[in-house]
Design an enzyme around this catalytic site. Sequence first.
Site, short mmCIF file in Angstrom:
data_model
loop_
_atom_site.label_atom_id
_atom_site.label_comp_id
_atom_site.label_asym_id
_atom_site.label_seq_id
_atom_site.Cartn_x
_atom_site.Cartn_y
_atom_site.Cartn_z
N LYS A 178 8.11 -48.33 -18.33
CA LYS A 178 9.41 -48.82 -18.12
C LYS A 178 9.89 -49.27 -16.74
O LYS A 178 9.98 -48.56 -15.63
CB LYS A 178 10.53 -47.51 -18.35
N GLY A 231 10.43 -43.58 -7.07
CA GLY A 231 11.88 -43.66 -7.01
C GLY A 231 12.51 -42.60 -5.91
O GLY A 231 11.70 -42.19 -5.12
N SER A 232 13.47 -42.25 -6.03
CA SER A 232 14.36 -41.45 -5.11
C SER A 232 14.39 -39.79 -5.19
O SER A 232 13.65 -39.52 -6.17
CB SER A 232 15.98 -41.80 -5.36
N GLU A 253 6.29 -40.23 -6.32
CA GLU A 253 6.34 -40.98 -4.98
C GLU A 253 7.76 -41.04 -4.59
O GLU A 253 8.36 -41.94 -5.30
CB GLU A 253 5.57 -42.15 -5.19
N CYS A 287 9.90 -47.86 0.84
CA CYS A 287 9.91 -46.42 0.96
C CYS A 287 9.38 -46.12 2.31
O CYS A 287 9.59 -44.86 3.04
CB CYS A 287 9.08 -45.80 0.03
N GLU A 388 18.15 -41.08 3.74
CA GLU A 388 17.72 -42.50 3.38
C GLU A 388 18.69 -43.49 3.08
O GLU A 388 19.54 -43.17 1.99
CB GLU A 388 16.62 -42.46 2.24
P1 NAD Z 1 15.65 -44.64 -8.70
O1 NAD Z 1 15.04 -43.04 -8.43
O2 NAD Z 1 16.90 -44.65 -8.99
O3 NAD Z 1 14.87 -44.96 -9.83
C1 NAD Z 1 13.43 -45.09 -10.03
C2 NAD Z 1 13.20 -45.37 -11.56
O4 NAD Z 1 13.29 -44.04 -12.10
C3 NAD Z 1 13.91 -46.40 -12.29
O5 NAD Z 1 13.11 -46.99 -12.99
C4 NAD Z 1 14.92 -45.61 -12.92
O6 NAD Z 1 15.50 -46.14 -14.20
C5 NAD Z 1 14.09 -44.40 -13.10
N1 NAD Z 1 15.06 -43.12 -13.56
C6 NAD Z 1 16.33 -42.92 -12.98
N2 NAD Z 1 16.73 -41.73 -13.45
C7 NAD Z 1 15.58 -41.10 -14.24
C8 NAD Z 1 15.68 -40.11 -15.07
N3 NAD Z 1 16.47 -39.07 -15.15
N4 NAD Z 1 14.44 -39.87 -15.76
C9 NAD Z 1 13.39 -40.79 -15.91
N5 NAD Z 1 13.55 -41.92 -15.08
C10 NAD Z 1 14.66 -42.17 -14.37
O7 NAD Z 1 14.99 -45.40 -7.43
P2 NAD Z 1 15.33 -47.16 -7.06
O8 NAD Z 1 16.56 -47.00 -6.73
O9 NAD Z 1 14.78 -47.72 -8.19
O10 NAD Z 1 13.98 -47.12 -5.77
C11 NAD Z 1 14.38 -46.77 -4.62
C12 NAD Z 1 13.81 -45.39 -4.23
O11 NAD Z 1 12.35 -45.44 -4.55
C13 NAD Z 1 13.78 -45.08 -2.71
O12 NAD Z 1 14.19 -43.68 -2.46
C14 NAD Z 1 12.52 -45.45 -2.22
O13 NAD Z 1 12.19 -44.60 -0.91
C15 NAD Z 1 11.66 -44.88 -3.50
N6 NAD Z 1 10.33 -45.61 -3.29
C16 NAD Z 1 9.17 -44.70 -2.99
C17 NAD Z 1 7.97 -45.14 -2.84
C18 NAD Z 1 6.88 -44.17 -2.56
O14 NAD Z 1 5.61 -44.47 -2.72
N7 NAD Z 1 6.98 -43.08 -1.99
C19 NAD Z 1 7.68 -46.65 -3.23
C20 NAD Z 1 8.88 -47.33 -3.36
C21 NAD Z 1 10.17 -46.73 -3.50
#
Ligand code: NAD
Length: 499
Positions: A178, A231-232, A253, A287, A388
């Site tokens: 996804k 993600g976050s 991550e 990130c 963040e």
């Molecule tokens: P996000 O958490 O909003 O979304 C990430 C993914 O999770 C998206 O595909 C989203 O649709 C999905 N998602 C959201 N809610 C969900 C749920 N309840 N169940 C399953 N999937 C769900 O994050 P974003 O805004 O897309 O990305 C930014 C975040 O990602 C920042 O916090 C950043 O630090 C982090 N990030 C971390 C790394 C790492 O390697 N540590 C790398 C890149 C980004």
Amino acid sequence: MAVTGARTFKNFIGGEGFDAVSGETFESTSPADGETLGVFPKSGAEDVDRAVAVAKQAFEEWRLVPAPRRGEVLFRFAQLMTEHKAELTELMTHEMGKVKAEAGGDVQEAIDMSYYMAGEGRRLWGQTTPSELRDKFNMSVRMPIGVVGVITPWNFPIAIPSWKIAPALVCGNTIVFKPATDTPLLGEKFVELLVEAGVPAGVVNVVHGGGGAVGDRMVRHPDVPVITLTGSRDTGVQVMRNAAECLKHIHLELGGKNAIIVLDDADLDLAVDGILWSAFGTSGQRCTAASRVIVQDGAYDALASRLVSAAEQLRLGVGWDDDTDVGPVINEGALEKIHSYTQIGIDEGAKLLTGGEVASGNGLDKGFYYRPTLFGDVDPQMRIAQEEIFGPTTALIRVKDFDEAVRVSNGIRYGLSSSIFTRDVNKAFRAMRDLVAGITYVNAGTIGAEVHLPFGGTKDTGNGHREAGQAALDVFTEWKSIYVDYSGKLQKAQIDTAT
Ligand code: NAD
């Protein structure tokens, strides 16, 4: 809803295209200028269920394909991505917004990862060990697990899918992917090339849509034993909670609040370059972005004034223009969030040194642009130094010595990347030991990971796993220990002792 000129895409399941069962769609639009780039199915639980069933069936065949052959598919994939690098790079400047050099780096990271994991097809090492009994052979082997649910963010729309999909495939798993709803077109292109490289039907499937619908169903689906999510932090917490009932493997991550330490003895020219690149590259939406700069007293004033003038020279614009240093942020919500933190910083008593506003004029009004922002006199406990922001905002924090710098760097909930600029080798080694983070850079900013080393963080940045390097294989395999007794009699471990 059809949009003139923009292509309509489908979910990709078992090698065929499917609309969402609901018939609903969403659009991908450019954060740089608002152009509509494609229309995608807004999928739901039924679409996920269809993809999981196909992936589950495909697993029974893919797991038996010899790992070196699976690696060869990844090798071809890396070659194809190299051929299509310019096109993917250009598309990324439109769909995600990062500038051309960084978009090229994003694609290159996926190429590197795919070559690296292709090589794993001929390793995937286990262990052989002596047995405590005579005429007995012991070994451990890595076994594929099954259907892997891959959930990715928008900020590395080609690299991050490769960090997950390449190791998962070489290990013998099948995929339901996804992509983020802000970058579905890049997800499409990624999978098109995988298919061209020879991934059989059903081995990689794509279901487009939101986290609450598609992602959540993947997380709760009993036939998806592994979820890998970047993600976050908030999303990570929800995912762990929702997956608990099925006791599945969860690889997370998550966020960061990374700091660069600059000591009095640092090379300030180098530090300024490292800070600009780490704080404002990808408009701060990494990130590993440096959203805190911890500066020893003696270097503080000189560093602050050099950073302000350097930040003010950065050119904002569309990522596909060669002259642009800083592109847009991903969407309107992000722009509002970033700006709200400027107000929070001012209200908390931090000193706004430069930036702090939405950029407009010269065509920038068509997209989401924010001026590179520097706060000075920031207290380590302020929200702008703890939370963040995920935008081009960084906080300068003054400290008296090395020990205080390390304390402040560690004084956050996250633990992804860290950095120190110093010419003192003793302090550099103490920092390598004492900074509580998954990554430490010496005399470089907080960004620049290479694919053959583990990538990830401590504390709330994750849940103990690592991406990239051989560490990634632990997410996508289960260990099996095998005992072969060729003595011809029943030997009992811990009871019979061989002499
Ligand atoms: P996000 O958490 O909003 O979304 C990430 C993914 O999770 C998206 O595909 C989203 O649709 C999905 N998602 C959201 N809610 C969900 C749920 N309840 N169940 C399953 N999937 C769900 O994050 P974003 O805004 O897309 O990305 C930014 C975040 O990602 C920042 O916090 C950043 O630090 C982090 N990030 C971390 C790394 C790492 O390697 N540590 C790398 C890149 C980004």
